[in-house]
Design a protein around this motif. Structure first.
Motif: not given
Length: 281
Positions: A137-147
């Protein structure tokens, strides 16, 4: 590799520490307790976390005599020859043999993948019926899916892992006319509402809409998983009487319910099982 039996669950994400192996192992043990025949494959030649889970469980079962169910397990190492082409052929052959050995003998095949792109990772994704992608649950981890656009929170560029999944889905559709059910699972969800939690949820909703996948709530951060790994046990196994006080029992029960909710959200084909093993309340 045509299949007419086992439902393949692949747990994948090119971000380490997202809970892939813990999720894969708990899904496998849940299905075993539900009366299904289950095999697991670990294609992470470096960390081998799922393989260590299985080994720890087998050792614990042997040393304590506890009758805990175990999946049929395979660990597939990466090839390290000088020729990339020959390495990929060798990996394809060993992957095909492992799948071929169990595809008509089990109901579910659970495959754990590493936190980086490999040939075995791509082979596993191409075989998935259900793809589970745990995301912290982190915006950093979401980067693996999309910028993500910092102002709107909407995805503006597809990341490498999402492109890998899109290729696997396209190939699956072209070959068999079926798609991969891709589920983004929010792990380590904070119990307290916050602006960041709301932003993460909204961003993942935007990504899910863009990529044609679904969202599900996963598992909160729980210390209990660190202690369970050493014995290869899960929240679905009966608590060991030694060292399992009230606080650990509460955490055990809460985590068990979270995983039950996750299984329900995955919409797996849960029918035709043998007599289930009684789960703890």
């Amino acid at each position: 590799m045509a299949r007419d039996s086992a439902h393949v669950i692949v747990v994948g994400n090119e971000k380490g520490g997202s809970g892939k192996s813990t999720t894969a192992f708990h899904l496998a043990i849940y299905l075993l307790y539900a009366g299904y025949r289950v095999a697991t494959i670990d294609v992470d030649g470096r960390q081998q976390t799922l393989t260590h889970y299985v080994r720890n469980r087998r050792a614990h079962t042997r040393d304590t005599g506890r009758p805990l169910p175990n999946p049929l397990h395979f660990h597939l190492p990466s090839a390290w020859g000088d020729s990339i082409k020959e390495n990929q052929k060798a990996e394809f052959d060993v992957f095909r043999r492992a799948v071929g050995e169990v595809e008509h003998k089990v109901d579910f095949l659970v495959i754990d993948t590493p936190g980086f792109d490999t040939n075995l990772t791509r082979l596993a994704h191409s075989l998935a019926d259900t793809l589970v992608t745990p995301v912290n649950d982190s915006l950093i981890d979401i980067n693996v899916l999309a910028r993500v656009d910092p102002e709107s929170g909407l995805p503006i560029e597809t990341s490498h892992y999402a492109r890998l999944v899109q290729r696997a889905r396209s190939e699956r559709m072209a070959v068999g006319g079926e798609s991969i059910d891709w589920v983004l699972v929010r792990n380590r969800i904070s119990m307290l509402a916050s602006r960041n939690a709301r932003q993460v949820h909204a961003t993942l909703e935007g990504i899910a809409t863009r990529f044609g996948c679904r969202m599900a709530d996963g598992i909160a951060e729980r210390v209990i998983f660190r202690s369970l790994f050493a014995s290869g046990t899960t929240v679905f196994d009966p608590l060991d009487e030694e060292g399992s006080g009230e606080s650990s029992s509460v955490s055990h029960v809460s985590a068990r319910q979270e995983y039950r909710n996750l299984v329900a959200a995955l919409h797996l084909p849960l029918h035709g099982a043998a007599e289930p093993v009684r789960l703890s309340a």
